[in-house]
Write a protein that holds these residues in place. Structure first.
Motif, mmCIF file in Angstrom:
data_model
loop_
_atom_site.group_PDB
_atom_site.id
_atom_site.type_symbol
_atom_site.label_atom_id
_atom_site.label_comp_id
_atom_site.label_asym_id
_atom_site.label_seq_id
_atom_site.Cartn_x
_atom_site.Cartn_y
_atom_site.Cartn_z
ATOM 1 N N ILE A 42 0.825 -1.205 0.000
ATOM 2 C CA ILE A 42 0.000 0.000 0.000
ATOM 3 C C ILE A 42 0.865 1.264 0.000
ATOM 4 C CG2 ILE A 42 -0.223 0.194 2.519
ATOM 5 C CD1 ILE A 42 -3.173 0.953 2.045
ATOM 6 N N HIS A 43 2.115 1.125 0.415
ATOM 7 C CA HIS A 43 3.001 2.289 0.482
ATOM 8 C C HIS A 43 3.479 2.755 -0.901
ATOM 9 C CE1 HIS A 43 3.712 -0.741 3.649
ATOM 10 N NE2 HIS A 43 3.541 0.278 4.473
ATOM 11 N N GLU A 44 3.389 1.882 -1.889
ATOM 12 C CA GLU A 44 3.976 2.197 -3.185
ATOM 13 C C GLU A 44 3.263 3.335 -3.899
ATOM 14 O OE1 GLU A 44 4.250 -1.350 -5.473
ATOM 15 O OE2 GLU A 44 5.744 -2.281 -4.147
ATOM 16 N N SER A 45 1.987 3.467 -3.673
ATOM 17 C CA SER A 45 1.229 4.551 -4.294
ATOM 18 C C SER A 45 0.174 5.017 -3.313
ATOM 19 C CB SER A 45 0.568 4.068 -5.592
ATOM 20 O OG SER A 45 -0.235 5.085 -6.166
ATOM 21 N N TRP A 46 0.447 6.135 -2.677
ATOM 22 C CA TRP A 46 -0.492 6.641 -1.663
ATOM 23 C C TRP A 46 -0.985 8.026 -2.039
ATOM 24 C CZ3 TRP A 46 -3.264 4.587 2.035
ATOM 25 C CH2 TRP A 46 -3.939 5.459 2.892
ATOM 26 N N PRO A 47 -2.326 8.232 -1.996
ATOM 27 C CA PRO A 47 -3.367 7.249 -1.756
ATOM 28 C C PRO A 47 -3.439 6.223 -2.891
ATOM 29 C CG PRO A 47 -4.210 9.483 -1.506
ATOM 30 C CD PRO A 47 -2.875 9.587 -2.142
ATOM 31 N N PRO A 48 -3.901 5.028 -2.604
ATOM 32 C CA PRO A 48 -3.945 3.991 -3.633
ATOM 33 C C PRO A 48 -4.970 4.313 -4.714
ATOM 34 C CG PRO A 48 -5.060 3.254 -1.648
ATOM 35 C CD PRO A 48 -4.399 4.542 -1.300
ATOM 36 N N TYR A 49 -4.746 3.772 -5.883
ATOM 37 C CA TYR A 49 -5.669 3.928 -7.000
ATOM 38 C C TYR A 49 -6.644 2.765 -7.013
ATOM 39 C CZ TYR A 49 -7.361 4.083 -11.822
ATOM 40 O OH TYR A 49 -8.155 4.122 -12.945
ATOM 41 N N VAL A 50 -7.921 3.032 -7.271
ATOM 42 C CA VAL A 50 -8.947 2.002 -7.269
ATOM 43 C C VAL A 50 -9.754 2.072 -8.557
ATOM 44 C CG1 VAL A 50 -10.976 1.077 -6.091
ATOM 45 C CG2 VAL A 50 -9.144 2.103 -4.761
ATOM 46 N N ASP A 51 -9.893 0.935 -9.222
ATOM 47 C CA ASP A 51 -10.732 0.855 -10.413
ATOM 48 C C ASP A 51 -11.844 -0.152 -10.139
ATOM 49 O OD1 ASP A 51 -11.924 0.655 -12.890
ATOM 50 O OD2 ASP A 51 -10.021 0.741 -13.991
ATOM 51 N N TYR A 52 -13.042 0.359 -9.855
ATOM 52 C CA TYR A 52 -14.165 -0.501 -9.516
ATOM 53 C C TYR A 52 -14.635 -1.334 -10.706
ATOM 54 C CZ TYR A 52 -14.741 1.843 -5.005
ATOM 55 O OH TYR A 52 -14.547 2.325 -3.730
ATOM 56 N N ARG A 53 -14.212 -0.988 -11.914
ATOM 57 C CA ARG A 53 -14.672 -1.699 -13.108
ATOM 58 C C ARG A 53 -13.969 -3.031 -13.309
ATOM 59 N NH1 ARG A 53 -13.080 2.885 -17.226
ATOM 60 N NH2 ARG A 53 -11.171 2.436 -16.041
ATOM 61 N N ILE A 54 -12.782 -3.192 -12.725
ATOM 62 C CA ILE A 54 -12.003 -4.401 -12.987
ATOM 63 C C ILE A 54 -11.582 -5.103 -11.696
ATOM 64 C CG2 ILE A 54 -11.158 -3.599 -15.219
ATOM 65 C CD1 ILE A 54 -8.553 -2.785 -13.829
ATOM 66 N N MET A 55 -12.348 -4.923 -10.634
ATOM 67 C CA MET A 55 -12.005 -5.548 -9.361
ATOM 68 C C MET A 55 -12.128 -7.066 -9.467
ATOM 69 S SD MET A 55 -13.896 -2.939 -6.710
ATOM 70 C CE MET A 55 -13.429 -3.912 -5.282
#
Length: 213
Positions: free
Chosen positions: A60-73
């Protein structure tokens, strides 16, 4: 609607993805129970506010805030991230950030997510990082709270809860963690739900008691 005994202590209620009345259940229908294992909520008071406990999110530290794509979960980690953005108060185990609090403002959340929906986030997410050992302790205690929720007594129009904070604090750590670490970050609405408010100096104090006599 449950009418809880009038007192200064809020009750704690446990829920997870097996509860058909909880929104976590809809994630189970979409992604399967195996991706929901270890996720649970503790609700303070009758219905709100809710505190979500999520298993560890890798890297989770690699990209903060994390990126979220609800289309491909698809993966469990995708589910964790999706839930992270949808809740106001989240507890996460992470050795590197344990003891810290991080806030994702609503404007940032709307920038860092992709979704088929045009809905926009209107609230921030506050994350409380703990150790994995602490998370396991809280998870085990939450299961005991779940058992106690089934022991409530119903007397006429009154519900006597077995999960009052003053009782749980005698032998559990999670109620103290919530009171000391999470409550100070509650907004005024959530404090009101558990009969509390901030005084002129910013201290959290009791207001009215819960329920009716």
């Amino acid at each position: 609607m449950k009418n809880y005994r009038k007192e200064f202590n809020y009750i704690i209620y446990y829920s997870d993805s097996t509860n058909e009345q909880d929104d976590l259940y809809f994630y189970t229908e979409s992604f399967g129970q195996d991706k929901m294992n270890g996720i649970f909520k503790l609700t303070l008071g009758l219905h709100f506010p809710e505190i979500l406990f999520l298993p560890k999110i890798e890297n989770i530290h690699e990209s903060w805030p994390p990126y979220v794509d609800y289309r491909i979960m698809q993966s469990a980690q995708d589910v964790y991230l999706g839930l992270l953005y949808e809740q106001s108060y989240i507890v996460l185990p992470d050795k590197q950030w344990a003891g810290t609090v991080k806030i994702i403002e609503k404007e940032v959340k709307n920038v860092r997510t992709q979704s088929d929906s045009d809905a926009q986030f209107t609230y921030k997410s506050t994350l409380f990082f703990i150790t994995e050992e602490e998370y396991e302790i809280y998870r085990q205690e939450a299961e005991k709270i779940h058992e106690l929720n089934d022991l409530e007594e119903y007397r006429e129009y009154e519900t006597i809860s077995k999960t009052r904070t003053e009782d749980l604090e005698k032998y559990m750590k999670v109620p103290g963690f919530i009171k000391e670490k999470i409550l100070p970050y509650f907004d005024d609405r959530d404090l009101y739900e558990i009969s509390r408010k901030r005084d002129e100096e910013g201290n959290i104090i009791f207001t009215q008691t819960i329920g009716n006599k």
